[in-house]
Scaffold this motif. Structure first.
Motif, mmCIF file in Angstrom:
data_model
loop_
_atom_site.group_PDB
_atom_site.id
_atom_site.type_symbol
_atom_site.label_atom_id
_atom_site.label_comp_id
_atom_site.label_asym_id
_atom_site.label_seq_id
_atom_site.Cartn_x
_atom_site.Cartn_y
_atom_site.Cartn_z
ATOM 1 N N LYS A 32 23.403 -27.776 -18.814
ATOM 2 C CA LYS A 32 21.911 -27.685 -18.951
ATOM 3 C C LYS A 32 21.305 -27.104 -17.806
ATOM 4 N N TYR A 33 21.698 -27.403 -16.489
ATOM 5 C CA TYR A 33 21.120 -26.921 -15.335
ATOM 6 C C TYR A 33 21.180 -25.346 -15.407
ATOM 7 N N ILE A 34 22.500 -24.836 -15.731
ATOM 8 C CA ILE A 34 22.281 -23.307 -15.927
ATOM 9 C C ILE A 34 21.550 -22.745 -16.853
ATOM 10 N N SER A 35 21.562 -23.534 -18.110
ATOM 11 C CA SER A 35 20.642 -22.852 -19.204
ATOM 12 C C SER A 35 19.173 -22.909 -18.684
ATOM 13 N N ARG A 36 18.735 -24.020 -18.122
ATOM 14 C CA ARG A 36 17.412 -24.103 -17.789
ATOM 15 C C ARG A 36 17.185 -22.654 -16.806
ATOM 16 N N LEU A 37 18.139 -22.455 -15.909
ATOM 17 C CA LEU A 37 17.771 -21.416 -14.869
ATOM 18 C C LEU A 37 17.627 -19.895 -15.808
ATOM 19 N N LEU A 38 18.714 -20.048 -16.626
ATOM 20 C CA LEU A 38 18.699 -18.869 -17.311
ATOM 21 C C LEU A 38 17.294 -18.654 -18.312
ATOM 22 N N VAL A 39 16.918 -19.794 -18.881
ATOM 23 C CA VAL A 39 15.732 -19.579 -19.574
ATOM 24 C C VAL A 39 14.546 -18.997 -18.944
ATOM 25 N N PHE A 40 14.510 -19.912 -17.823
ATOM 26 C CA PHE A 40 13.089 -19.518 -16.908
ATOM 27 C C PHE A 40 13.500 -18.287 -16.028
ATOM 28 N N ALA A 41 14.708 -17.714 -15.846
ATOM 29 C CA ALA A 41 14.768 -16.412 -15.612
ATOM 30 C C ALA A 41 14.139 -15.307 -16.436
ATOM 31 N N LEU A 42 14.663 -15.601 -17.888
ATOM 32 C CA LEU A 42 14.227 -14.507 -18.818
ATOM 33 C C LEU A 42 12.344 -14.792 -19.066
ATOM 34 N N PHE A 99 8.265 -27.523 -12.286
ATOM 35 C CA PHE A 99 8.725 -27.022 -11.109
ATOM 36 C C PHE A 99 9.312 -25.820 -11.392
ATOM 37 N N TYR A 100 10.040 -25.544 -12.564
ATOM 38 C CA TYR A 100 10.374 -24.270 -13.127
ATOM 39 C C TYR A 100 9.468 -23.252 -13.484
ATOM 40 N N HIS A 152 13.471 -4.187 -9.981
ATOM 41 C CA HIS A 152 13.465 -5.595 -9.073
ATOM 42 C C HIS A 152 13.292 -6.537 -10.183
ATOM 43 N N GLN A 153 14.237 -7.656 -10.106
ATOM 44 C CA GLN A 153 14.370 -8.589 -10.907
ATOM 45 C C GLN A 153 13.892 -9.929 -10.242
ATOM 46 N N ASN A 154 13.509 -10.991 -10.817
ATOM 47 C CA ASN A 154 12.984 -12.203 -10.507
ATOM 48 C C ASN A 154 14.007 -13.016 -9.676
ATOM 49 N N VAL A 155 13.519 -13.840 -8.862
ATOM 50 C CA VAL A 155 14.505 -14.741 -8.110
ATOM 51 C C VAL A 155 15.199 -15.771 -8.705
ATOM 52 N N MET A 156 14.848 -15.883 -9.997
ATOM 53 C CA MET A 156 15.665 -16.881 -10.925
ATOM 54 C C MET A 156 16.864 -16.569 -11.076
ATOM 55 N N PHE A 157 16.974 -15.011 -11.457
ATOM 56 C CA PHE A 157 18.343 -14.614 -11.443
ATOM 57 C C PHE A 157 19.171 -14.734 -10.166
ATOM 58 N N THR A 158 18.485 -14.605 -9.160
ATOM 59 C CA THR A 158 19.399 -14.487 -7.931
ATOM 60 C C THR A 158 19.809 -15.796 -7.719
ATOM 61 N N LEU A 159 19.079 -16.910 -8.034
ATOM 62 C CA LEU A 159 19.514 -18.471 -7.982
ATOM 63 C C LEU A 159 20.756 -18.698 -9.093
ATOM 64 N N LEU A 160 20.428 -18.130 -10.154
ATOM 65 C CA LEU A 160 21.384 -18.222 -11.379
ATOM 66 C C LEU A 160 22.742 -17.847 -10.896
ATOM 67 N N PHE A 161 22.867 -16.409 -10.624
ATOM 68 C CA PHE A 161 24.076 -15.763 -10.018
ATOM 69 C C PHE A 161 24.612 -16.670 -8.748
ATOM 70 N N GLY A 162 23.954 -17.181 -7.801
ATOM 71 C CA GLY A 162 24.425 -18.141 -6.766
ATOM 72 C C GLY A 162 24.967 -19.369 -7.561
ATOM 73 N N LEU A 163 24.277 -20.123 -8.444
ATOM 74 C CA LEU A 163 24.937 -21.201 -8.928
ATOM 75 C C LEU A 163 26.158 -21.025 -9.623
ATOM 76 N N LEU A 164 26.164 -19.887 -10.441
ATOM 77 C CA LEU A 164 27.400 -19.326 -11.149
ATOM 78 C C LEU A 164 28.606 -19.343 -10.315
ATOM 79 N N ALA A 165 28.222 -18.670 -8.985
ATOM 80 C CA ALA A 165 29.432 -18.509 -7.960
ATOM 81 C C ALA A 165 29.770 -19.701 -7.429
ATOM 82 N N ILE A 166 28.846 -20.603 -7.047
ATOM 83 C CA ILE A 166 29.431 -22.102 -6.511
ATOM 84 C C ILE A 166 30.072 -22.713 -7.813
ATOM 85 N N MET A 167 29.800 -22.490 -9.026
ATOM 86 C CA MET A 167 30.683 -23.241 -10.061
ATOM 87 C C MET A 167 32.024 -22.801 -9.903
#
Length: 254
Positions: free
Chosen positions: A74-84, A236-237, A103-118
């Protein structure tokens, strides 16, 4: 007085530390400063210096969110939805058009970072060669995607998210965080410089270097979430795309 987490050089503070909600609100205030400087009151450069502290706080919160979330999917899904959702407001704000592929928004940066952490966390827990190699390759691909995809803060922003996770449980983690933030923001990021006069000599200082000061509120984090509700969580999102579209419309119709 509450003892702060191991990633802080501040052993005790009277009020028990900042909550994650407080950190997010602080980062949102810094972001507004930066975006008002960009579109409404250019020339007040102090506002963008303050704004440099926004991203590292959100990057730190991604690491904390991964550790504490009860539902990673759900955490990943929220980031993806709000990135879009954020992409069109971001395009209008930065590119002045609905479509701006550079130039793409920062939500994608955070999403990629979260996926990398996972992926890194999975490799650390399983410790078999196949999982480690597969995870490493996928993290590299995410890093490449952050670079060629022109996400906000680029590859170095992606790396900052991972850094906060990797250094989280280090002895004297705050020293590693400080060193990494100085190297990434003052040496590796490309951007504007200001001239600083110190002891009769002039030095160039990267404006992105002001991001290092974000470690002060991060080190004041006390490990608590604070009050929580669905409205606050999604608020917040939603703040990110909403404030950009409001500023864009205000400038457009001014």
């Amino acid at each position: 007085m509450k003892k702060l987490p191991a990633n802080s050089p501040l052993v005790k503070i009277p009020f028990g530390g900042l909550t994650s909600n407080m950190l997010r609100i602080l980062a949102m205030a810094f972001m507004i400063c930066d975006h008002l400087w960009a579109k409404v009151v250019p020339g007040n450069d102090w506002m963008t210096y303050v704004g440099r502290m926004t991203f590292p706080i959100f990057a730190f919160m991604i690491s904390e969110g991964f550790i504490h979330t009860s539902n990673l999917k759900k955490y990943i899904s929220r980031l993806l939805v709000f990135a879009l959702i954020s992409e069109i407001p971001f395009n209008l704000f930065y590119g002045g058009s609905w479509f701006y592929p550079y130039h793409q928004n920062v939500m994608f940066t955070l999403l990629f970072g979260l996926l990398a952490i996972m992926l890194i966390d999975k490799a650390r827990k399983n410790k078999d060669a196949k999982t480690i190699v597969k995870s490493a390759l996928l993290v590299i691909l995410l890093g490449i995607a952050s670079f060629i995809g022109f996400v906000d803060y680029g590859f170095w922003g992606f790396l900052i998210v991972i850094m906060f996770y990797l250094f989280r449980d280090f002895p004297f983690a705050w020293l590693a965080q400080l060193a990494a933030m100085i190297i990434i923001n003052c040496e590796l990021f490309e951007g504007q410089f200001i001239i600083v006069d110190l002891f009769g000599k002039s030095f160039e200082f990267a404006t992105q270097g002001f991001a290092v000061f974000s470690l002060i509120p991060i080190w004041l984090y006390g490990g608590r979430k604070g009050k929580s509700s669905k409205i606050m969580q999604y608020g917040f999102y939603a703040f990110y795309p909403l404030h950009m579209i409001i500023i864009y419309l205000a400038v457009y119709f001014a």
